[in-house]
Scaffold this motif. Sequence first.
Motif, PDB file in Angstrom:
ATOM      1  N   VAL A  39      -1.141   2.678   0.192  1.00 46.85           N
ATOM      2  CA  VAL A  39      -0.159   2.978  -0.847  1.00 46.85           C
ATOM      3  C   VAL A  39      -0.774   3.979  -1.814  1.00 46.85           C
ATOM      4  N   ILE A  40       0.027   4.933  -2.267  1.00 50.72           N
ATOM      5  CA  ILE A  40      -0.392   5.850  -3.323  1.00 50.72           C
ATOM      6  C   ILE A  40       0.530   5.639  -4.522  1.00 50.72           C
ATOM      7  N   ILE A  41      -0.061   5.311  -5.666  1.00 47.85           N
ATOM      8  CA  ILE A  41       0.672   5.162  -6.926  1.00 47.85           C
ATOM      9  C   ILE A  41       0.159   6.254  -7.849  1.00 47.85           C
ATOM     10  N   ASP A  42       1.008   7.216  -8.160  1.00 50.20           N
ATOM     11  CA  ASP A  42       0.578   8.385  -8.910  1.00 50.20           C
ATOM     12  C   ASP A  42       0.385   8.059 -10.397  1.00 50.20           C
ATOM     13  N   VAL A  43       0.005   9.058 -11.161  1.00 45.31           N
ATOM     14  CA  VAL A  43      -0.439   8.854 -12.542  1.00 45.31           C
ATOM     15  C   VAL A  43       0.660   8.278 -13.432  1.00 45.31           C
ATOM     16  N   ARG A  44       0.218   7.452 -14.388  1.00 47.22           N
ATOM     17  CA  ARG A  44       1.037   6.909 -15.478  1.00 47.22           C
ATOM     18  C   ARG A  44       2.245   6.114 -15.005  1.00 47.22           C
ATOM     19  N   CYS A  45       2.173   5.535 -13.826  1.00 47.90           N
ATOM     20  CA  CYS A  45       3.205   4.584 -13.393  1.00 47.90           C
ATOM     21  C   CYS A  45       2.995   3.245 -14.083  1.00 47.90           C
ATOM     22  N   ILE A  46       4.091   2.498 -14.204  1.00 52.21           N
ATOM     23  CA  ILE A  46       4.045   1.140 -14.743  1.00 52.21           C
ATOM     24  C   ILE A  46       4.631   0.201 -13.702  1.00 52.21           C
ATOM     25  N   ILE A  47       3.827  -0.779 -13.288  1.00 49.89           N
ATOM     26  CA  ILE A  47       4.261  -1.761 -12.293  1.00 49.89           C
ATOM     27  C   ILE A  47       4.308  -3.119 -12.994  1.00 49.89           C
ATOM     28  N   GLN A  48       5.511  -3.647 -13.177  1.00 49.87           N
ATOM     29  CA  GLN A  48       5.668  -4.864 -13.962  1.00 49.87           C
ATOM     30  C   GLN A  48       5.275  -6.114 -13.179  1.00 49.87           C
ATOM     31  N   THR A  49       5.202  -7.230 -13.913  1.00 47.45           N
ATOM     32  CA  THR A  49       4.760  -8.504 -13.367  1.00 47.45           C
ATOM     33  C   THR A  49       5.564  -8.905 -12.134  1.00 47.45           C
ATOM     34  N   GLY A  50       4.859  -9.334 -11.104  1.00 52.26           N
ATOM     35  CA  GLY A  50       5.501  -9.879  -9.910  1.00 52.26           C
ATOM     36  C   GLY A  50       6.050  -8.859  -8.946  1.00 52.26           C
ATOM     37  N   ALA A  51       5.903  -7.568  -9.240  1.00 56.92           N
ATOM     38  CA  ALA A  51       6.400  -6.543  -8.320  1.00 56.92           C
ATOM     39  C   ALA A  51       5.572  -6.548  -7.034  1.00 56.92           C
ATOM     40  N   ARG A  52       6.244  -6.276  -5.919  1.00 55.45           N
ATOM     41  CA  ARG A  52       5.601  -6.267  -4.605  1.00 55.45           C
ATOM     42  C   ARG A  52       5.828  -4.907  -3.960  1.00 55.45           C
TER      43      ARG A  52
END
Length: 332
Positions: A107-120
Amino acid sequence: MGMNEHENKLVCVGQDASIDKTATLGNFVFVGSLTEIDADCDIGPRVIVLHHARVGEGIKIGSDVIVQPKANLVSGFPEMEKTKIGRYVIIGQEVELYGSNFIGDKVIIDVRCIIQTGARIEGFNLIGCCTFIGRDAIVERGCIIGSYCNIYDGSKIRSESQIGDVVVVGEFCKIKGAKLRNGVTIGKNCKIGQSTLEQSVSCEDRVVVGNHSTIMLKTKIYADCEIGNDTTVGKDATLYTRTIVGDHTFIGDGTKIGEGTYDNKTVIIGDHVTIGDRVNIKYDVTIHDGVTIKDGAEIGADAEIGIGATIEKGAVVEAKAKIPAGATISAN
């Protein structure tokens, strides 16, 4: 910068980095300066955690992962399941993971992303910069999500979905392998099948779109509309509240359907219907299977168009009119 032995594993630790003594680090891990590795973390081999990053308590990271500068991987509340990150993952600069997340392999998550609680977020996904993934949202395997998107709480992005830049998906939606182009907005509790929504399409709450349909650019779909399979809606069209469109139907550019809908009135359009450009269809209209309505025609409120009828270019069907099956209505 120095080479340290951490629990008999060779690691490279930058200046003023902090590694809790209960953390487990694999072989050839790099920890940048001013980085924090909290208690009970389990970090696999060949992981790079760059400067000013933080890995919260109990987080598990697989092998060959890169955590870029100032990323903040939060552990969440003590009673929550801890975040698990797979192998060959890249977590961008200033990304925020807020606890109890699952990130699959590659997986690639680019800059300044926000992944909230419990996200899959399952494997083989690409998430663009500055994108927000809400609480308990799921992104299944093989999706592409662009930059500056908002995927809100509880939504499910199914496998092979493609989401462009600046897309909004409201709470508790199901996106089932759809292509959502740049600037698309989806309201709450919508279901979008394996269809394409072109640039700047807007859907309000509880919209349903079937499989293999295309909604052209800048079309507006109001709440509680349903669009079937293999159907095309042209650009700049408007489907007002509670418009129901069947399968294998074509709706032209700039057409308005259901204008003036109120008190649970519904427009029903059957299968294999062809509606031209700039047609105006009022509320509480029923259009049966196989009907053709040509460019510029007008259909009044509470009218009914029988099976296989043809409404010619520019023709006007008066309110409450009942057009027989197979009939042809010409312009005056």
